[in-house]
Write a protein that holds these residues in place. Structure first.
Motif, short mmCIF file in Angstrom:
data_model
loop_
_atom_site.label_atom_id
_atom_site.label_comp_id
_atom_site.label_asym_id
_atom_site.label_seq_id
_atom_site.Cartn_x
_atom_site.Cartn_y
_atom_site.Cartn_z
N CYS A 34 -7.53 0.95 11.43
CA CYS A 34 -6.65 1.00 10.28
C CYS A 34 -5.35 0.26 10.61
O CYS A 34 -4.78 0.47 11.68
CB CYS A 34 -6.33 2.45 9.90
SG CYS A 34 -7.73 3.31 9.14
N GLU A 63 0.83 -1.21 0.00
CA GLU A 63 0.00 0.00 0.00
C GLU A 63 0.87 1.26 0.00
O GLU A 63 1.90 1.33 0.68
CB GLU A 63 -0.91 0.04 1.23
CG GLU A 63 -2.09 -0.89 1.15
CD GLU A 63 -3.02 -0.69 2.33
OE1 GLU A 63 -4.24 -0.79 2.15
OE2 GLU A 63 -2.53 -0.43 3.44
N LYS A 80 2.67 4.25 8.96
CA LYS A 80 1.73 4.05 7.86
C LYS A 80 0.31 3.88 8.37
O LYS A 80 -0.64 4.39 7.77
CB LYS A 80 2.16 2.84 7.03
CG LYS A 80 3.37 3.08 6.16
CD LYS A 80 3.87 1.82 5.49
CE LYS A 80 2.90 1.28 4.48
NZ LYS A 80 3.46 0.12 3.74
N LYS A 125 -2.84 6.28 7.47
CA LYS A 125 -4.08 5.71 6.93
C LYS A 125 -5.30 6.15 7.74
O LYS A 125 -6.34 6.51 7.18
CB LYS A 125 -3.95 4.17 6.98
CG LYS A 125 -4.84 3.42 6.04
CD LYS A 125 -4.43 1.95 6.05
CE LYS A 125 -5.27 1.13 5.11
NZ LYS A 125 -4.85 -0.30 5.12
N ALA A 155 -1.48 -1.43 8.97
CA ALA A 155 -0.48 -1.33 7.91
C ALA A 155 0.64 -2.32 8.18
O ALA A 155 0.83 -2.78 9.32
CB ALA A 155 0.07 0.09 7.83
#
Length: 294
Positions: free
Chosen positions: A79, A18, A92, A96, A81
């Protein structure tokens, strides 16, 4: 959602690849200090982490997840990551989450003004600071719940809400970048023009009922702000959801010239009128408030 420690190899690899942008230099710090810290207990955050050695990646991968819980709405956003270290994954995951929050409560980052086809540029210094204020945007949501019971009594509010929604729509979709000329679009395959101009005119017509000065192009942003605040208070009365966001409290102290008694008052105001002559004399609002004659 599968637990972070139960993710498959494929999930790890998909999250690792991502890529997204963030305007905050220190996303984790901003998340904790600004978003959660300034919510005064309205938001709670939970952190989880996990690690895994996958068959398709020679090094170990690390996962990090933030879960933000809204106490008032009893809702949560999660969220997660993945990256080559916990620190990178944590950054990250914070980015996000911040991006997801800004998608729902704040203006996107690409628009800075309104079109000015009719001499209504004085709308810009009034509404743009409000539309970029996430607390004002949250108040719009609360106000909608109140106004929806009798829409005919909240005409100015729905004009402002419509203006915000059209402005926000344009900032999400680059195809709207140079539209909104007065009148509908007739080009084949082109999306309909935005209604920003229409909502500006709607707001002006509502204000014009009491002040004929709004009949012609051009205007004063200070007058517009005062009239907007006054009309919102008239529409919502004691249930005005914008009061805490837009008002400010200041203390004044004065001495009676007859009995020399000193009294103190706290005044709650949506705006404060200062003479233009003050601007060259005082360096701040506090200076003006501390001066007896002012």
């Amino acid at each position: 959602m599968t637990g972070i420690d139960e993710m498959s190899d494929a999930d790890y690899m998909a999250l690792k690849d991502e890529v997204f942008e963030c305007t905050h230099k220190e996303p984790v710090t901003h998340l904790f200090n600004t978003v959660v810290g300034k919510s005064r207990g309205g938001l709670r955050i939970h952190q989880e982490k996990s690690e895994k050695r996958t068959s398709s990646f020679k090094h170990k991968l690390f996962a990090y997840q933030f879960t933000l819980f809204n106490v008032e709405k009893q809702k949560e956003i999660s969220c997660r990551a993945v990256d080559t270290s916990y620190q990178k994954a944590k950054q990250k995951a914070a980015i996000k989450l911040l991006n997801q929050l800004e998608d729902t409560t704040q203006m996107p980052k690409n628009l800075i003004g309104f079109p000015n086809y009719r001499g209504h540029d004085f709308f810009i210094p009034v509404f743009l600071p409000l539309f970029w204020n996430k607390f004002f945007v949250e108040s719009l949501v609360r106000a909608t719940e109140i106004a929806s019971t009798n829409k005919s009594k909240f005409k100015l509010f729905y004009g402002i809400k419509g203006l915000f929604e059209e402005y926000r729509k344009a900032s999400f979709d680059q195809n709207f970048s140079m539209v909104n000329n007065p009148g509908p679009s007739t080009q084949p395959g082109r999306k309909p023009d935005l209604k920003i101009d229409q909502f500006i005119i709607k707001i002006l017509l509502l204000l014009r009922i009491e002040q004929k000065d709004y009949a012609t192009p051009g205007g004063d942003d200070t007058t517009l702000y005062k009239d907007i605040m006054r009309k919102l208070y008239e529409e919502f009365k004691t249930s005005n959801p914008f009061e805490d966001v837009l008002n400010f409290n200041f203390k004044i102290e004065f001495e009676c010239s007859t009995c020399n008694q000193i009294d103190k008052y706290i005044i709650n105001q949506p705006y404060l009128i200062l003479r233009r002559s003050y601007f060259g004399v005082f360096n701040s609002l506090n200076d003006a408030m501390d001066t007896e004659k002012s």
